[in-house]
Design an enzyme around this catalytic site. Structure first.
Site, PDB file in Angstrom:
ATOM      1  N   LYS A 185       0.967  -1.304  -0.108  1.00 45.24           N
ATOM      2  CA  LYS A 185       0.174  -0.207   0.244  1.00 45.24           C
ATOM      3  C   LYS A 185       1.014   1.532   0.307  1.00 45.24           C
ATOM      4  CE  LYS A 185      -2.263   1.589   3.498  1.00 45.24           C
ATOM      5  NZ  LYS A 185      -3.503   1.813   4.518  1.00 45.24           N
TER       6      LYS A 185
ATOM      7  N   LYS B   8       0.828   5.888  -0.027  1.00 48.47           N
ATOM      8  CA  LYS B   8       0.146   6.646   0.577  1.00 48.47           C
ATOM      9  C   LYS B   8       0.021   7.341  -0.909  1.00 48.47           C
ATOM     10  CE  LYS B   8      -1.241   5.937   5.305  1.00 48.47           C
ATOM     11  NZ  LYS B   8      -2.019   5.511   5.582  1.00 48.47           N
TER      12      LYS B   8
ATOM     13  N   GLU C 241      -8.282   2.931  -0.905  1.00 44.43           N
ATOM     14  CA  GLU C 241      -8.825   3.485   0.324  1.00 44.43           C
ATOM     15  C   GLU C 241      -8.546   4.948   1.071  1.00 44.43           C
ATOM     16  OE1 GLU C 241      -7.406   2.364   4.960  1.00 44.43           O
ATOM     17  OE2 GLU C 241      -6.022   2.058   2.839  1.00 44.43           O
TER      18      GLU C 241
END
Length: 369
Positions: free
Chosen positions: A161, A163, A213
């Site tokens: 993941k 950011k 997300e």
């Protein structure tokens, strides 16, 4: 069980490397620990708030106030059956879920000890080990990020993941996919975009992301429903899911196809179990999210992730991913399969709190007898 004493302990633990998100750059974990004494036993909880109201409206100052002035008087020298009764007793409080969860988690710890059963057993966990993914902050350059990805892929993490924020998004994703076309890749926007960016998210469909997300507002489920209908990539809600009711509304509106459960964000393990059961009924995949916890919170996250419908890789990295020193014995470490063994009475895996480490890292302690 009768509550004999409650301590609120503040610790500061330096990060091995600063961790940057769209909203701040962390250099240390400033955390509150809750220590509840009951009839010869001690239960620990960890408050997941940050030094300022960055991730949600709470911070260490507000949590300290709520715990000290509301929750401690509610419990001290009182009889309580367990965490479920505690949640009923605090139902009059609006919000302040991180503060409530920290005390509830300590009560789960006490219940586990009193009954001689692991938290996994108490909450209906079925997994012996859970898969973990890595969450990478915003780096100075794309080559720096690629080096980090290579490092953690070599360690076997099951999901990567990254950011993102405006100006650090589509080109970054493009380069990551160019170098790593087949990895399980997700991005986390931490609410930094609006529907004005819808074309940007449509462009992300090209890069085979497992999910995006929390791209939009931290309190939003309506605009997310609009965005989800406009793109192929699954949306995962994080900050928007603050309760069972919020999860129900998001599912009914079609605001997401994945949910990240942070037990503290929703008010504790009891509420997390309800969200798990709801999402299982509706076929919404789940994973346990992290908030750069210390060992106490990290271990409880492992047990939560053992429930059957947490089917995606979780944000529960090894302690040494963030800290040179942590507060459990042993510290949390991943296996060679890049999994975490779930503590359970049947496998002999257990963690104890490192009181000496807490003493070294402590900056204040409030004692209520």
């Amino acid at each position: 069980m009768k509550i004999d004493r409650i301590d609120i302990i503040r610790v500061k633990v330096p990060f091995v490397h600063p961790f940057e998100t769209s909203f701040t750059r962390f250099v240390e974990r400033d955390a509150l620990l809750i220590k509840i004494y009951s009839e010869g036993l001690i239960g620990y909880g960890e408050c997941k708030a940050f030094y300022a109201p960055l991730y949600n409206p709470e911070d260490n100052g507000t949590c300290h106030h709520v715990i000290k002035d509301i929750l401690v008087p509610l419990l001290l020298h009182k009889e309580i059956a367990g965490p479920e009764e505690f949640i009923e007793k605090v139902s009059f409080i609006r919000g302040n879920r991180l503060a409530i969860a920290s005390v509830e988690n300590a009560l789960w710890d006490l219940t586990s000890q009193r009954e001689g059963k692991s938290l996994k057993t108490l909450i209906g966990g079925t997994r012996d080990e859970v898969k973990v993914g890595v969450s990478l902050g915003i780096e100075a350059t794309i080559p720096d990020l690629l080096k980090k990805i290579e490092k953690y892929l070599a360690q076997g993490y099951h999901r990567t993941k990254i950011k993102i924020r405006p100006g650090w998004d589509i080109e970054v994703i493009k380069e990551v996919r160019r170098h790593y076309p087949d990895i399980t890749l997700t991005v986390d926007a931490n609410s930094d975009y609006t529907l004005a960016d819808i074309d940007l998210f449509k462009a992300m469909d090209e890069y085979n992301l497992c999910y995006i997300e929390q791209p939009l507002g931290e309190n939003d489920i309506i605009d997310h429903a609009v965005l989800q209908k406009a793109i192929k990539t699954r949306l995962c809600l994080d900050e928007s899911i603050i309760s069972l009711e919020a999860a129900r509304q998001a599912i009914e509106l079609g605001s997401c196809k994945v949910i990240n459960v942070k037990s503290s964000r929703v008010g504790g393990i009891s509420e997390s179990i309800k969200i798990h059961d709801l999402c299982r009924k509706h076929g919404i995949p789940l994973w346990v999210g992290g908030m750069t916890e210390l060992g106490i919170g990290r271990v409880q996250n492992i047990s939560l992730a053992s429930m059957p419908h947490f089917t995606l890789a979780n944000d529960i990295a090894a302690s040494n991913r963030y800290f040179d020193e942590d507060i459990t014995i042993p510290t949390v470490n991943i296996t060679e399969r890049c999994t975490l063994i779930v503590p359970d009475e049947t496998n002999g895996v257990s963690y104890t709190v490192d009181e000496k480490a807490i003493d070294r890292l402590m900056v204040s302690r409030d004692i209520f007898k």
